[in-house]
Design a protein around this motif. Sequence first.
Motif, PDB file in Angstrom:
ATOM      1  N   GLU A   1      36.090  80.453  38.154  1.00 14.30           N
ATOM      2  CA  GLU A   1      35.745  81.553  37.185  1.00 14.30           C
ATOM      3  C   GLU A   1      37.429  81.820  36.367  1.00 14.30           C
ATOM      4  O   GLU A   1      37.099  81.927  35.058  1.00 14.30           O
ATOM      5  N   GLU A   2      38.271  81.780  37.210  1.00 13.40           N
ATOM      6  CA  GLU A   2      39.533  81.907  36.469  1.00 13.40           C
ATOM      7  C   GLU A   2      39.823  80.913  35.403  1.00 13.40           C
ATOM      8  O   GLU A   2      40.317  81.447  34.337  1.00 13.40           O
ATOM      9  N   LEU A   3      39.682  79.683  35.650  1.00 15.56           N
ATOM     10  CA  LEU A   3      39.847  78.843  34.927  1.00 15.56           C
ATOM     11  C   LEU A   3      38.909  78.705  33.502  1.00 15.56           C
ATOM     12  O   LEU A   3      39.290  78.555  32.341  1.00 15.56           O
ATOM     13  N   ARG A   4      37.603  79.132  33.734  1.00 16.01           N
ATOM     14  CA  ARG A   4      36.558  79.160  32.610  1.00 16.01           C
ATOM     15  C   ARG A   4      37.239  80.362  31.869  1.00 16.01           C
ATOM     16  O   ARG A   4      37.211  80.283  30.317  1.00 16.01           O
ATOM     17  N   ARG A   5      37.638  81.608  32.271  1.00 16.35           N
ATOM     18  CA  ARG A   5      38.141  82.659  31.447  1.00 16.35           C
ATOM     19  C   ARG A   5      39.371  82.067  30.648  1.00 16.35           C
ATOM     20  O   ARG A   5      39.618  82.460  29.511  1.00 16.35           O
ATOM     21  N   GLU A   6      40.181  81.463  31.256  1.00 14.77           N
ATOM     22  CA  GLU A   6      41.345  81.048  30.608  1.00 14.77           C
ATOM     23  C   GLU A   6      41.119  80.008  29.415  1.00 14.77           C
ATOM     24  O   GLU A   6      41.608  80.210  28.290  1.00 14.77           O
ATOM     25  N   ILE A   7      40.025  79.176  29.560  1.00 15.07           N
ATOM     26  CA  ILE A   7      39.567  78.590  28.535  1.00 15.07           C
ATOM     27  C   ILE A   7      39.043  79.226  27.477  1.00 15.07           C
ATOM     28  O   ILE A   7      39.258  79.200  25.968  1.00 15.07           O
ATOM     29  N   GLN A   8      38.108  80.256  27.946  1.00 15.40           N
ATOM     30  CA  GLN A   8      37.399  81.037  26.673  1.00 15.40           C
ATOM     31  C   GLN A   8      38.600  82.006  26.044  1.00 15.40           C
ATOM     32  O   GLN A   8      38.552  82.194  24.754  1.00 15.40           O
ATOM     33  N   ASN A   9      39.530  82.340  26.749  1.00 10.91           N
ATOM     34  CA  ASN A   9      40.903  83.130  26.037  1.00 10.91           C
ATOM     35  C   ASN A   9      41.607  82.410  25.002  1.00 10.91           C
ATOM     36  O   ASN A   9      42.230  82.796  24.007  1.00 10.91           O
ATOM     37  N   LEU A  10      41.813  81.106  25.419  1.00 15.08           N
ATOM     38  CA  LEU A  10      42.626  80.228  24.575  1.00 15.08           C
ATOM     39  C   LEU A  10      42.039  79.562  23.480  1.00 15.08           C
ATOM     40  O   LEU A  10      42.476  79.600  22.247  1.00 15.08           O
ATOM     41  N   TYR A  11      40.691  79.403  23.445  1.00 19.80           N
ATOM     42  CA  TYR A  11      39.786  79.020  22.410  1.00 19.80           C
ATOM     43  C   TYR A  11      39.196  80.109  21.531  1.00 19.80           C
ATOM     44  O   TYR A  11      38.755  80.105  20.424  1.00 19.80           O
ATOM     45  N   GLY A  12      38.733  81.258  22.153  1.00 17.09           N
ATOM     46  CA  GLY A  12      38.364  82.291  21.601  1.00 17.09           C
ATOM     47  C   GLY A  12      36.611  81.809  21.361  1.00 17.09           C
ATOM     48  O   GLY A  12      36.197  81.939  20.246  1.00 17.09           O
ATOM     49  N   LEU A  13      36.259  81.676  22.521  1.00 18.07           N
ATOM     50  CA  LEU A  13      34.833  80.965  22.281  1.00 18.07           C
ATOM     51  C   LEU A  13      34.138  81.424  23.824  1.00 18.07           C
ATOM     52  O   LEU A  13      34.658  82.105  24.534  1.00 18.07           O
TER      53      LEU A  13
ATOM     54  N   GLN B   1      40.197  76.645  45.813  1.00 16.73           N
ATOM     55  CA  GLN B   1      40.791  78.031  46.351  1.00 16.73           C
ATOM     56  C   GLN B   1      42.249  78.058  45.898  1.00 16.73           C
ATOM     57  O   GLN B   1      42.898  79.093  45.467  1.00 16.73           O
ATOM     58  N   ILE B   2      42.948  76.753  45.835  1.00 13.70           N
ATOM     59  CA  ILE B   2      44.196  76.882  45.329  1.00 13.70           C
ATOM     60  C   ILE B   2      44.379  76.963  43.716  1.00 13.70           C
ATOM     61  O   ILE B   2      45.090  77.631  43.097  1.00 13.70           O
ATOM     62  N   GLU B   3      43.221  76.353  43.046  1.00  9.75           N
ATOM     63  CA  GLU B   3      43.228  76.474  41.623  1.00  9.75           C
ATOM     64  C   GLU B   3      42.826  77.971  41.308  1.00  9.75           C
ATOM     65  O   GLU B   3      43.663  78.558  40.354  1.00  9.75           O
TER      66      GLU B   3
END
Length: 432
Positions: free
Chosen positions: A212-224, A337-339
């Motif tokens: 979920e953390e990676l998904r949020r990162e992608i959303q924040n970077l692209y604004g989508l 878990q590491i990601e």
Amino acid sequence: MFWQKEIETASRSEIEKFQLQMLNDTISRAKKSKFYSKQLENVNIVKNIEQLRELPFTTKEDLRNGFPYGFLTVDLSEVVRLHSSSGTTGNPTVVYHTAQDLQNWANISARCMYTAGARKNDVFQNTMGYGLFTGGLGFHYGAEKLGMMTIPIGPGNSKKQFWFMKNFGTTVVHILPSYALRLYHSMKEDGVDPKKDLKLKIFFIGAEPHTEELRREIQNLYGLKAFNSYGLSEISGPGMAFECPVQDGMHIWEDFVIPEIIDPDTLEVLPDGQEGEFVLTSINRQAMPVIRYRTRDLTRIIPELCPCGRTHRKIARIKGRTDDMMIVNGVNIFPVQIEKTIMNIPQAGKNYIIEIMKKDYMDKLSVKIEINENTFDGTLEDLECLKRKIEAELKAETGVSPTVTFVDQGTLPVTEGKAKRVYDLRQVKDKR
């Protein structure tokens, strides 16, 4: 057509009534195959959905042993498409489709995209691979079914990717989560701001486990909004489960598959809410139905009804695969878990690899992480403090003491396909 209210908001009794009819039709069809004619020879009419758990499981090894035509239920003249795994460790798993199978697959993929907010006036860019891999074609035909202008660009060549996005006004993209991060950095190097210079509004991400953390990162970077998806070739391909705008679990399309969660050790069916191995039975396929297929994916069925109004049950984010689980000195660890830990630390880059080695008869876990040069400008002493912080958080998350090493940004290998994160070096001969 793509919002099917009667189907998507049906009551549990209505869904199970439909499933029971389709399950019995599927069993009758499956018996025409060489494999299931033996597996199901004593099975007659299934009187309720609970009786499904009395049927035998199907495994990937069964599919390999049935190569090439052991699971085919129609005459070869009715088959119009074949998809296959790589088969690097033996016979590949081969999946067949009739024209009706492909139509059903396109319909369910279009339903997924519509559920997440894609519409006919969107421009869809598919950065996934085409060919024997089902991910690219599954979304491609769904996008065309929905009526979107579709750009089948395929993977790689980042400059070309955002050139097309900019010039053709791409709004919806199908992309690997790991590649989404690399693409962003490539844009940044070329002075492209996706929030200002592009029209992106939806990413469909999947094909590799992510947090979920990676998904949020992608959303924040692209604004989508980035929507998680689930599918596997053995059942059909992508589109078997998908997130709605609530973004809290993926709806399993229960008019196409019947889901179960089992304990991977005892093989007992678990109640909704408990985590275990995902098992799927296809009930809407002609050429190659699969019954109680053990996916090896670990998840749970979310028992609560979704606020979006859809009644098809949801699965939680895939935790990993039983095949992907790492055992380090007797402790079970999943790469996600590491990601998860790394994604929560801004100074850490998003590209990393995990290495497991054997030293003095003990397993040693090593994590190499690219430093985020945009957020870290400290001293060597600061870097050492950051290293100790990540090691402590990884130990708290996994129960294993790792060694963290920082490397320069852009140092670690990247691939055009799924990111290779884990390197198990325990079998490499010690040359000391």
